[in-house]
Design a protein around this motif. Structure first.
Motif, PDB file in Angstrom:
ATOM      1  N   LEU A  50       0.590  -0.945  -0.494  1.00  0.00           N
ATOM      2  CA  LEU A  50      -0.015  -0.042  -0.170  1.00  0.00           C
ATOM      3  C   LEU A  50       0.738   1.468  -0.485  1.00  0.00           C
ATOM      4  O   LEU A  50       1.982   1.059   0.618  1.00  0.00           O
ATOM      5  CB  LEU A  50      -0.789   0.175   1.173  1.00  0.00           C
ATOM      6  N   VAL A  51       0.498   2.176  -0.846  1.00  0.00           N
ATOM      7  CA  VAL A  51       1.839   3.074  -0.902  1.00  0.00           C
ATOM      8  C   VAL A  51       0.623   4.397  -0.507  1.00  0.00           C
ATOM      9  O   VAL A  51      -1.377   4.883  -0.196  1.00  0.00           O
ATOM     10  CB  VAL A  51       1.468   4.024  -2.389  1.00  0.00           C
ATOM     11  N   CYS A  52       1.141   5.797   0.488  1.00  0.00           N
ATOM     12  CA  CYS A  52       0.466   7.033   0.854  1.00  0.00           C
ATOM     13  C   CYS A  52       0.200   7.983  -0.127  1.00  0.00           C
ATOM     14  O   CYS A  52       0.039   9.192   0.409  1.00  0.00           O
ATOM     15  CB  CYS A  52       0.422   7.182   2.749  1.00  0.00           C
ATOM     16  N   THR A  53       1.167   7.818  -1.146  1.00  0.00           N
ATOM     17  CA  THR A  53       1.463  10.131  -1.986  1.00  0.00           C
ATOM     18  C   THR A  53       1.664   8.967  -3.078  1.00  0.00           C
ATOM     19  O   THR A  53       0.991   8.131  -3.751  1.00  0.00           O
ATOM     20  CB  THR A  53       2.893   9.848  -1.652  1.00  0.00           C
TER      21      THR A  53
END
Lengths: 73, 151
Positions: free
Chosen positions: A50-53
């Motif tokens: 999962l990535v947040c940016t």
């Protein structure tokens, strides 16, 4: 080329796109009527992390997954 | 996490609750865990549903589970989980979570956090089965932390 997969209820075939970052993907999916309404609530994973940016460069062969809201149990 | 398969199991259809929980109990009762807590989720008959149906994305479920196992291990505890894929009809079970811990307090707190975080973050999608059709349970679903970066 990167592969885009739409998980759970989104119900859309995988896409193969020639893009190098998530901002490009965002622009493409915003103009796609089948997916645009999901974007607010979808999480994004690159190669199953999962990535947040959006500020992440993509490499050839990367797999991007869109994960809509979840409810296990 | 080479032994993940011993702790996290996915089954097609409803769970054989007695079999799974008895297996866990027999396996771990001699490991000096003073507290073993199991949580069994049962499908309720409500809103005219015939049952529930589930999609699971295993690669991210595995990493989510591994991070909980690590957190539990730091407290000398372990977490266990079984979940259904596909259809589970009313009054059957689709989800079992368990914590085994030397200490009661750790087990009680961990089972609460583990089950709540599961509901909010594990990559599993739920559908109501109504007239034999799957209807996404949108209103009961939660966006994963960090969602919306493409909007």
């Amino acid at each position: 080329m990167v592969k885009i997969e739409f998980l759970g209820p989104i119900n859309k075939e995988n896409m193969d796109l020639d893009i190098s970052n998530l901002s490009q993907l965002s622009e493409i999916l915003k103009s796609d009527n089948e997916v645009s309404s999901w974007l607010d609530t979808c999480a994004v994973a690159i190669n199953d992390t999962l990535v947040c940016t959006k500020n992440i460069e993509l490499k050839d062969g990367d797999k991007i997954s869109l994960l809509p809201p979840v409810c296990g149990g | 996490m080479g032994k993940r398969k011993e702790y996290l199991q996915i089954f097609d259809g409803s769970l054989a609750v007695e079999e799974i929980t008895n297996f866990w109990y027999n396996k771990y009762k001699n490991s000096n865990f003073g507290a073993i807590i199991t949580f069994v989720g049962v499908v309720r008959d409500e809103n005219q549903i015939e049952g529930l149906s589930f999609d699971i994305y295993e690669p991210i479920l595995n990493s989510w589970f591994d991070s909980w196992q690590k957190k539990a291990n730091e407290k000398d505890a372990i977490v266990l989980m079984a979940h259904s894929r596909g259809n589970v009809f009313n009054h059957e079970s689709s989800y079992i979570a368990a914590v085994c811990s030397p200490k009661r307090r750790v087990a009680l707190e961990l089972i609460d956090e583990f089950v709540e975080d599961f509901k909010a973050q594990a990559p599993i999608w739920k559908y109501d089965i109504i007239n034999n059709q799957r209807v996404y349970a949108k209103d009961r679903s939660t966006a994963i932390i960090g969602a919306g970066i493409l909007s």
